[in-house]
Design an enzyme around this catalytic site. Structure first.
Site, PDB file in Angstrom:
ATOM      1  N   HIS A 131      35.474  28.170  29.054  1.00 26.37           N
ATOM      2  CA  HIS A 131      34.229  29.512  29.150  1.00 26.37           C
ATOM      3  C   HIS A 131      33.120  29.220  28.950  1.00 26.37           C
ATOM      4  O   HIS A 131      32.457  29.526  28.375  1.00 26.37           O
ATOM      5  CB  HIS A 131      34.694  29.881  27.372  1.00 26.37           C
ATOM      6  CG  HIS A 131      35.617  30.645  26.837  1.00 26.37           C
ATOM      7  ND1 HIS A 131      36.298  32.028  27.123  1.00 26.37           N
ATOM      8  CD2 HIS A 131      37.187  29.701  26.684  1.00 26.37           C
ATOM      9  CE1 HIS A 131      37.781  32.343  26.684  1.00 26.37           C
ATOM     10  NE2 HIS A 131      37.953  31.159  26.157  1.00 26.37           N
TER      11      HIS A 131
ATOM     12  N   SER B  23      45.875  37.698  38.032  1.00 27.50           N
ATOM     13  CA  SER B  23      44.620  37.917  38.289  1.00 27.50           C
ATOM     14  C   SER B  23      44.189  37.860  39.377  1.00 27.50           C
ATOM     15  O   SER B  23      43.403  38.600  40.865  1.00 27.50           O
ATOM     16  CB  SER B  23      43.890  39.462  37.351  1.00 27.50           C
ATOM     17  OG  SER B  23      43.415  38.277  37.240  1.00 27.50           O
TER      18      SER B  23
ATOM     19  N   GLU C 267      37.392  42.265  38.478  1.00 27.33           N
ATOM     20  CA  GLU C 267      37.551  41.755  37.766  1.00 27.33           C
ATOM     21  C   GLU C 267      37.035  43.242  36.852  1.00 27.33           C
ATOM     22  O   GLU C 267      37.038  43.954  35.353  1.00 27.33           O
ATOM     23  CB  GLU C 267      37.999  40.904  37.147  1.00 27.33           C
ATOM     24  CG  GLU C 267      38.945  40.174  37.986  1.00 27.33           C
ATOM     25  CD  GLU C 267      40.219  39.802  37.312  1.00 27.33           C
ATOM     26  OE1 GLU C 267      40.685  39.908  35.884  1.00 27.33           O
ATOM     27  OE2 GLU C 267      41.005  39.616  37.878  1.00 27.33           O
TER      28      GLU C 267
ATOM     29  N   ASP D 265      37.203  31.070  38.018  1.00 27.25           N
ATOM     30  CA  ASP D 265      38.539  32.118  38.619  1.00 27.25           C
ATOM     31  C   ASP D 265      39.540  32.136  40.345  1.00 27.25           C
ATOM     32  O   ASP D 265      39.775  31.451  40.755  1.00 27.25           O
ATOM     33  CB  ASP D 265      39.654  32.302  37.352  1.00 27.25           C
ATOM     34  CG  ASP D 265      39.614  32.358  36.200  1.00 27.25           C
ATOM     35  OD1 ASP D 265      39.836  31.074  36.293  1.00 27.25           O
ATOM     36  OD2 ASP D 265      39.900  33.679  35.454  1.00 27.25           O
TER      37      ASP D 265
END
Length: 376
Positions: A33, A127, A159, A171
């Site tokens: 995060h 994803s 995204e 990511d």
């Protein structure tokens, strides 16, 4: 198409593909995060990949098939320029063509077949692996002038701007430029990166808890909004601008904002310490940092769940494990563990077995990887 037979590209569309590409999933060693707060992360690619086969069409029609939807023979379609979010897997493909067209890249229609080995909702960036593999396929098919960093940034836009998941850049960067066995030390604000090899003497373990998560769901959005609110109250652009000296001031914020800040600040420091420990092959320190990161995610950032905590506790109790932590966005997903070299497969098997007995879940061992037969 016969029932139970995996359809090939030829079976689906009547001709072979012109382009075949892949992109990996990722495991984040540490730095959770922190990316959407401008901080540091340390992911690496995993062997599991998303495979894309593609062939151009002369019209503007896009036809797509995924082996991972569980719906045999279903080909979904749309027209370029008429992308419309459906809250289905094809939104990722629609998002890819949407952001490419928005950036001025010319496309015609195409046919695509997708097969992913990265488990959905596992915290291993299924994803991002899909976004990057699709972008790579279109780059190759249409000779688009895109480098690997641009591919990653477009993947993030897919995204955030189309799918509606407010993810950071880690990511897609990992899926686009990271390698297996080499950590990617990434400064997400400056977009500077360095590859740091894993040291000898350690086996990497990744176990999927069987509890799926969803980044477009509410909890992830709430955490990001909390960080933005805390930064505003503290008078900084991003939480990356804070150091541990700022924590007494941050801890006076209304709860839970102070705890959110404490996680981000201390997690950034842990990433830097982990990079140094990797360079020194200091395995005990790496383990201590892993456990501290998990505890911070559990208590300060509150993104863990009981099943993940159980897996980490089973790691703590195993003499062959140096450290374990939640990896990925949280609220389910996977754990990453560092085990004594040569013991990884046995450790993963016994921890997964004990976890299944105690939780009732069906875990999956992603690393060390067992031999698999590809269906692509």
């Amino acid at each position: 198409m016969k029932r139970g037979v995996t359809p090939s590209f030829q079976d689906l569309y009547g001709h072979p593909p012109e382009t075949i590409v892949q992109a990996p999933g990722r495991v984040n060693l540490i730095g959770e995060h922190t990316d959407y707060n401008g901080g540091f992360v340390l992911p690496m690619a995993i062997p599991q990949q998303t495979h894309v086969e593609l062939r151009k069409r002369e019209d503007r029609r896009v036809r797509a098939f995924s082996l991972n939807t569980g719906q045999r023979g279903e080909i979904l379609e749309y027209e370029l320029g008429q992308e419309d979010r459906r809250k289905r897997w094809i939104d990722y493909l629609q998002g890819v063509t949407y952001v490419l067209r928005r950036a001025g890249h010319a496309l015609t229609g195409f046919e695509v077949r997708i097969h992913s080995e990265v488990p959905l909702g596992s915290g291993l960036s299924s994803s991002a692996s899909l976004d990057v593999s699709l972008l790579r396929a279109l780059r190759q098919a249409f000779s688009l002038p895109l480098d690997d960093v641009q591919i990653a940034l477009l993947g993030q836009q897919v995204e955030v701007d189309f799918v509606g998941a407010p993810v950071g850049v880690m990511d897609p960067m990992a899926a686009s430029i990271a390698g297996v066995g080499v950590a990617l030390f990434l400064d997400t604000r400056e977009m500077r990166f360095e590859r740091v090899p894993l040291p000898p003497g350690v086996d990497l373990i990744v176990i999927n808890s069987g509890v799926a998560h969803n980044h477009s769901a509410g909890d992830y959005r709430v955490r990001r909004a909390e960080c933005e609110r805390a930064a505003e109250l503290l008078g900084v652009k991003q939480l990356r601008d804070l150091t541990e000296a700022d924590l007494p001031r941050a801890e006076k914020l209304p709860d839970p904002l102070g705890r959110r800040v404490r996680h981000i600040v201390t997690e950034n420091a842990r990433v830097l310490a982990t990079v140094e420990a990797l360079r020194k092959a200091d395995l005990p320190t790496l383990g201590t940092l892993f456990y501290a990161s998990h505890d911070s995610q559990r208590l300060d950032y509150e993104v863990s769940v009981p099943e993940i905590d159980l897996l980490v506790d089973l790691g703590r109790a195993d003499p062959d494990v140096y450290g374990a932590r939640l990896t990925g966005g949280g609220f389910g997903g996977s754990v990453v563990m560092l085990a004594r070299e040569g013991a990884g497969a046995a450790v993963a098997a016994r921890i997964a077995r004990r976890y299944a007995d105690q939780s009732g879940q069906r875990p999956a061992i992603l690393l060390p990887q067992a031999p698999v037969s590809r269906q692509a």
